[in-house]
Design an enzyme around this catalytic site. Structure first.
Site, PDB file in Angstrom:
ATOM      1  N   CYS A  63       0.823  -1.209   0.000  1.00  0.00           N
ATOM      2  CA  CYS A  63       0.000   0.000   0.000  1.00  0.00           C
ATOM      3  C   CYS A  63       0.862   1.267   0.000  1.00  0.00           C
ATOM      4  CB  CYS A  63      -0.902  -0.016   1.234  1.00  0.00           C
ATOM      5  SG  CYS A  63      -1.798   1.516   1.507  1.00  0.00           S
ATOM      6  N   TRP A  96      -7.778  -6.963   4.415  1.00  0.00           N
ATOM      7  CA  TRP A  96      -6.372  -7.241   4.723  1.00  0.00           C
ATOM      8  C   TRP A  96      -6.279  -8.357   5.755  1.00  0.00           C
ATOM      9  CZ3 TRP A  96      -3.020  -5.460   1.463  1.00  0.00           C
ATOM     10  CH2 TRP A  96      -3.142  -4.185   0.899  1.00  0.00           C
ATOM     11  N   ALA A 131     -11.642  -0.774   6.436  1.00  0.00           N
ATOM     12  CA  ALA A 131     -10.562  -1.166   7.342  1.00  0.00           C
ATOM     13  C   ALA A 131      -9.242  -1.083   6.577  1.00  0.00           C
ATOM     14  CB  ALA A 131     -10.796  -2.567   7.885  1.00  0.00           C
ATOM     15  N   THR A 132      -8.661   0.105   6.580  1.00  0.00           N
ATOM     16  CA  THR A 132      -7.497   0.401   5.759  1.00  0.00           C
ATOM     17  C   THR A 132      -6.208   0.370   6.573  1.00  0.00           C
ATOM     18  OG1 THR A 132      -7.794   2.768   6.188  1.00  0.00           O
ATOM     19  CG2 THR A 132      -8.872   1.849   4.223  1.00  0.00           C
ATOM     20  N   TYR A 195      -5.635   5.520  -8.829  1.00  0.00           N
ATOM     21  CA  TYR A 195      -6.804   4.742  -8.406  1.00  0.00           C
ATOM     22  C   TYR A 195      -8.060   5.189  -9.141  1.00  0.00           C
ATOM     23  CZ  TYR A 195      -4.055   2.719  -4.628  1.00  0.00           C
ATOM     24  OH  TYR A 195      -3.104   2.029  -3.912  1.00  0.00           O
TER      25      TYR A 195
END
Length: 326
Positions: A63, A96, A131-132, A195
């Site tokens: 990321c 993740w 949930a990054t 993105y």
């Protein structure tokens, strides 16, 4: 990648139908700040004092947003003060994962959780949102300090200076206006622009993103033809925010996100600049190309339904760059 709704996981991809095919990024939910004395920062609440061993950083090597935090942890000499857990590169229906069957994937070193969403629920059982990563966790209070990468790097830039003696400043007061101005364009058209191009679901939305993206690359190429770094002769936050996109561009964004008018290696100044930043002390160890290539091609089923991971070119980031040093 799913989403948490009142603490419950729902397997939902980004809904571009509501936006005419355009990708819109969610805003970060946790916006507290670590400060030298624990006083409140620009947002959120106080109580997060800079202390050795108190904080834990959750990242993905794939990321670019999490990569910013890893770079600042290295630049500011915080490796021994802030420990790290790295997720698996595959981000599938459950988000993740802390699976450990990939080199460099550490599992959750604090709680033994199965997924990053578990960290969010631990902080707030009724949490809603993506949930990054990155996630900066406070062990003392059992809270998430922040999941906003742009603010995490500014904390790391100054909050721990008294503990480390490292006073290198990547957001100096006299350059802040210029840094903020450059950051704004690069974030909208390039950091997030890749993105917006890759996740677009209509031709119009794609073109609205990809043409400004290459206008910005052309602008950066010209800018770097007359100065060493984005804000002049000093290495700043703006350079590191740009670097994490540039280092991924030819291996991922060029093909996978259809940003294929040109590669970074086709821009002499940008390519030399990318190599110079990669070779800066402590930075290369934060770059895990196997995680980067695997994550994007294997995780985005809507773009690559057969999950074929390409063999890719092999650019030499260690080749001499001929540019000045910080």
């Amino acid at each position: 990648m799913g989403v948490l709704i009142d603490g419950k996981w729902s397997d939902q991809w980004y809904d571009t139908k509501k936006t005419g095919g355009a990708f819109q990024r969610d805003t970060s939910r946790f916006r507290n700040w670590i400060t030298a004395d624990g006083s409140a920062g620009p947002t959120g609440e106080g109580g997060f004092k800079a202390e050795a061993g108190r904080y834990h950083l959750y990242v993905s090597y794939a990321c670019p947003w999490a990569h910013r935090a890893l770079i600042f942890r290295a630049l500011k000499g915080l490796d021994d003060l802030i420990d790290v857990s790295a997720v698996h590169p595959d981000m599938l229906d459950d988000g993740w994962s802390f699976a450990t069957d990939f080199p460099g994937a550490t599992g959750d070193r604090l709680f033994g959780s199965s997924h990053i969403r578990d960290i969010y629920i631990r902080a707030d059982p009724k949490v809603s949102g993506r949930a990054t990563v990155p996630v900066l966790w406070d062990k003392a209070q059992g809270k998430i300090v922040s999941n906003e990468s742009s603010e995490i790097i500014r904390m790391l830039n100054t909050a721990f200076n008294d503990l480390t003696g490292n006073t290198d400043d990547y957001y100096p007061a006299d350059l802040r206006l210029e840094i903020d101005t450059v950051n704004a364009r690069i974030y909208d058209t390039l950091n997030n622009g890749v993105y917006k191009s890759g996740f677009a679901s209509t031709q119009a939305a794609y073109e609205d993103a990809v043409y400004p993206l290459f206008d910005t690359l052309d602008w950066l190429e010209e800018r770097l033809s007359r100065q060493t770094y984005l804000a002049g002769d000093r290495l700043t936050e703006a350079d590191w925010r740009l670097f994490t996109t540039l280092v991924r561009f030819d291996l991922v964004y060029h093909t996978h996100f259809k940003c294929n008018r040109a590669r970074i290696v086709d821009y002499p100044n940008l390519w030399a600049y990318t190599r110079a930043l990669y070779q800066h002390p402590g930075v290369a160890q934060t770059v895990q190309f196997d995680h980067i290539v695997r994550h994007y091609h294997y995780s985005h089923e809507t773009i690559n339904p057969h999950r074929i991971v390409p063999i890719n070119p092999n650019p030499d980031f260690s080749a001499p760059h001929g540019r000045g040093t910080a």
